[in-house]
Design a protein around this motif. Sequence first.
Motif, mmCIF file in Angstrom:
data_model
loop_
_atom_site.group_PDB
_atom_site.id
_atom_site.type_symbol
_atom_site.label_atom_id
_atom_site.label_comp_id
_atom_site.label_asym_id
_atom_site.label_seq_id
_atom_site.Cartn_x
_atom_site.Cartn_y
_atom_site.Cartn_z
ATOM 1 N N ALA A 236 0.852 -1.206 0.000
ATOM 2 C CA ALA A 236 0.000 0.000 0.000
ATOM 3 C C ALA A 236 0.879 1.244 0.000
ATOM 4 O O ALA A 236 0.908 2.019 0.953
ATOM 5 N N THR A 237 1.599 1.435 -1.107
ATOM 6 C CA THR A 237 2.528 2.562 -1.216
ATOM 7 C C THR A 237 2.041 3.648 -2.154
ATOM 8 O O THR A 237 2.676 4.697 -2.264
ATOM 9 N N GLY A 238 0.930 3.406 -2.865
ATOM 10 C CA GLY A 238 0.470 4.370 -3.848
ATOM 11 C C GLY A 238 1.188 4.261 -5.183
ATOM 12 O O GLY A 238 0.829 4.952 -6.135
ATOM 13 N N ALA A 239 2.212 3.396 -5.272
ATOM 14 C CA ALA A 239 2.957 3.204 -6.516
ATOM 15 C C ALA A 239 2.343 2.052 -7.319
ATOM 16 O O ALA A 239 1.843 1.079 -6.753
ATOM 17 N N THR A 240 2.376 2.168 -8.641
ATOM 18 C CA THR A 240 1.803 1.138 -9.512
ATOM 19 C C THR A 240 2.451 -0.219 -9.242
ATOM 20 O O THR A 240 3.672 -0.331 -9.122
ATOM 21 N N TYR A 241 1.602 -1.251 -9.144
ATOM 22 C CA TYR A 241 2.074 -2.611 -8.903
ATOM 23 C C TYR A 241 1.611 -3.482 -10.065
ATOM 24 O O TYR A 241 0.463 -3.364 -10.531
ATOM 25 N N VAL A 242 2.516 -4.349 -10.554
ATOM 26 C CA VAL A 242 2.267 -5.132 -11.770
ATOM 27 C C VAL A 242 2.240 -6.622 -11.420
ATOM 28 O O VAL A 242 3.053 -7.095 -10.615
ATOM 29 N N TYR A 243 1.308 -7.341 -12.081
ATOM 30 C CA TYR A 243 1.177 -8.786 -11.874
ATOM 31 C C TYR A 243 1.341 -9.518 -13.203
ATOM 32 O O TYR A 243 1.085 -8.959 -14.290
ATOM 33 N N GLU A 244 1.731 -10.815 -13.129
ATOM 34 C CA GLU A 244 1.618 -11.736 -14.246
ATOM 35 C C GLU A 244 1.382 -13.143 -13.685
ATOM 36 O O GLU A 244 1.728 -13.444 -12.538
ATOM 37 N N VAL A 245 0.768 -13.978 -14.514
ATOM 38 C CA VAL A 245 0.435 -15.347 -14.124
ATOM 39 C C VAL A 245 1.225 -16.304 -15.017
ATOM 40 O O VAL A 245 1.345 -16.080 -16.233
ATOM 41 N N ARG A 246 1.755 -17.377 -14.424
ATOM 42 C CA ARG A 246 2.500 -18.388 -15.180
ATOM 43 C C ARG A 246 1.912 -19.772 -14.883
ATOM 44 O O ARG A 246 1.539 -20.074 -13.750
ATOM 45 N N ALA A 247 1.857 -20.603 -15.933
ATOM 46 C CA ALA A 247 1.364 -21.977 -15.792
ATOM 47 C C ALA A 247 2.547 -22.909 -15.485
ATOM 48 O O ALA A 247 3.671 -22.675 -15.946
ATOM 49 N N VAL A 248 2.271 -23.972 -14.735
ATOM 50 C CA VAL A 248 3.296 -24.959 -14.369
ATOM 51 C C VAL A 248 2.747 -26.347 -14.693
ATOM 52 O O VAL A 248 1.611 -26.683 -14.317
ATOM 53 N N ASP A 249 3.549 -27.171 -15.427
ATOM 54 C CA ASP A 249 3.085 -28.536 -15.733
ATOM 55 C C ASP A 249 3.597 -29.526 -14.687
ATOM 56 O O ASP A 249 4.338 -29.163 -13.762
ATOM 57 N N LYS A 250 3.222 -30.794 -14.859
ATOM 58 C CA LYS A 250 3.555 -31.806 -13.855
ATOM 59 C C LYS A 250 5.036 -32.151 -13.841
ATOM 60 O O LYS A 250 5.527 -32.742 -12.877
ATOM 61 N N ALA A 251 5.741 -31.761 -14.909
ATOM 62 C CA ALA A 251 7.182 -31.980 -14.936
ATOM 63 C C ALA A 251 7.937 -30.832 -14.281
ATOM 64 O O ALA A 251 9.161 -30.869 -14.194
ATOM 65 N N GLY A 252 7.203 -29.819 -13.846
ATOM 66 C CA GLY A 252 7.835 -28.671 -13.206
ATOM 67 C C GLY A 252 8.204 -27.565 -14.166
ATOM 68 O O GLY A 252 8.783 -26.545 -13.746
ATOM 69 N N ASN A 253 7.885 -27.698 -15.456
ATOM 70 C CA ASN A 253 8.170 -26.639 -16.413
ATOM 71 C C ASN A 253 7.214 -25.455 -16.178
ATOM 72 O O ASN A 253 6.011 -25.663 -15.985
ATOM 73 N N GLU A 254 7.755 -24.274 -16.214
ATOM 74 C CA GLU A 254 6.961 -23.058 -15.975
ATOM 75 C C GLU A 254 6.869 -22.255 -17.265
ATOM 76 O O GLU A 254 7.851 -22.067 -17.984
ATOM 77 N N SER A 255 5.672 -21.763 -17.548
ATOM 78 C CA SER A 255 5.444 -21.016 -18.779
ATOM 79 C C SER A 255 6.031 -19.614 -18.687
ATOM 80 O O SER A 255 6.454 -19.152 -17.617
ATOM 81 N N ALA A 256 6.027 -18.933 -19.806
ATOM 82 C CA ALA A 256 6.310 -17.503 -19.789
ATOM 83 C C ALA A 256 5.166 -16.786 -19.073
ATOM 84 O O ALA A 256 4.093 -17.358 -18.836
ATOM 85 N N GLY A 257 5.402 -15.533 -18.732
ATOM 86 C CA GLY A 257 4.374 -14.783 -18.020
ATOM 87 C C GLY A 257 3.230 -14.358 -18.917
ATOM 88 O O GLY A 257 3.391 -14.161 -20.129
#
Length: 578
Positions: A236-257
């Motif tokens: 809660a700083t008043g500064a813009t905050y950015v999010y992204e979501v990444r998918a993860v498969d059963k082998a542990g590989n993580e997608s791009a954002g």
Amino acid sequence: MITRSRAGVLAATAALAVTGGLPTATPTAAAASCPSPRWSVSFYANTTLSGPPKASFCEAAPHQNYGYGDPAGVTLPKDNFSARWTLTRDFGSGGPFYLTAESQDGIRVYVDGVRRIDMWRNVTATQKTALNLSLPAGRHTIRVDFVAWTGAANLKFAYVPRTTSTVDKVRPLAPTGTSASYDRTINRTTLRWAANKEMDLAGYRVYGRPSSSAAWTRVSGTGLVASGTYAHLPPATGATYVYEVRAVDKAGNESAGSADLAVVPVDRTPPPAPTGLTGADAPGGVTLAWAATAGAAGYTVFRQADPVYGEAQPVVQVATVTSPALTDTTAPERTGYTYSVKAVDAAGNVSPQPARVAVTRGDHPPAPPTGLTAAQVYRGAELRWSGSVSDDVAEYRVYRDGEPFPGIHARVVDYTTRPYTFAFQDQGGVAPGTTHEYVVVAVDRGGNETRSAPLLFTSAGDRVPPAVVAGLTATPREDGVLLEWQPNQEPDLKRYDVYRAVWLGEGPVGGEDGVWSFRQIAWLGKTETSHLHASPADGETVLYAVVATDEWGNGRAPLTGQDFAWVTVTELGAPPEG
């Protein structure tokens, strides 16, 4: 021994358990249109999968045991029939898959039109095979052809992703359909996204960062998010905050954002407390300074006097400033103080644990009077000045040409705000056309004094009095004495001064053994040419004088040695005895 018709009933029951309902036959030549990932199956009364199908419907998978009969709801020959299953679906990022097939009799499997499994032969026992196949990302079509020549009939086909980390090196596709909503009341961001197409999806991770930083931080914790939504409390700083979501498969590989999602949280984060506060006593007040605080829009300075007889004194807010320095000119002298400073940001958040410093205020000369002015008034000059901002001033002293005026009491003109405005009139001592130097001195209770800047004042006007009033007459009446005269023609005439005199002496009025005693009885405007003096009708002989006075105070007043207009008159009535 199980008959072919009995086996068909068992097969239909198994199909119901898998599909959740009775298959719907399509007696036309067109294959059934089935929602992915369900299969479309068509049955043929021949071994070549040719001609119009006898029936078409949807199934969960090519996994059937027909025994010696035929599928429920389909009329086929006892032997020599065939079936075709077709599936088109999105395989996400693709990757390695494991295909298994078993049948009695023949089975063929095609992927995107390419034959991958071929066991097209008449057998008397179930045959089995398996295949490792890597699929590219996107949509693919799988086709399974089956033929039953004679005897028992069954088939089973399945495809599953290979999920060991040593085999699967393909990253999932980045989540799509992302959105973010922010609730300012509770400072909460709610993120949502569409379900990923991956068959081996394990879950999702949510990352966040301030817009000023390039480094992402996992905000969803160590575990995986199973659903397509997540709530987070951003800084809660008043500064813009950015999010992204990444998918993860059963082998542990993580997608791009995913696409970045930005929110602007409320600012509830106070700035750091000021540091390095110093304070020192000086003649002009207590000087304070401190290090500038990052993110501060201003600073609030407080003062608390030392305890008096053991009783704590109230905390006083001195000022709010934008720079990290202040001179407190309002602190009374001869007192010890503790000063504190808090930083305030643009959102009104106040820093905790303020910086503090102790300072003892000594006895100093007061701040000087300021803004000294002089204006011409009748027979002199009127001085005005703004009083000292110091609160221990006992008096003001006025000097003209280096000499003090004795017994001066400066009059407060405006006491609603500090510094107060004071005024003093120097009357009678300023001749027209002369120049004088004025100084105002502020004196505190300890006897310390400071002087204003000197002011040179030159009086205006002349020294010549107006001409003697002409035509002065006095008429006694029952209600007093009526004075009348001709108007004076001087261009700088200001007023008429009226005097009355009584004879003080032993001899006759106007004789050698007495004197006239004058008293001013009226000041009249320059347009007046008469005046009724209400005096008792007692027969007394008195003298009246009317003097014209100009703008500069010049006038032929009695006892000045100049001629002036006068007249004697005996009032009506009997003269006083004696």
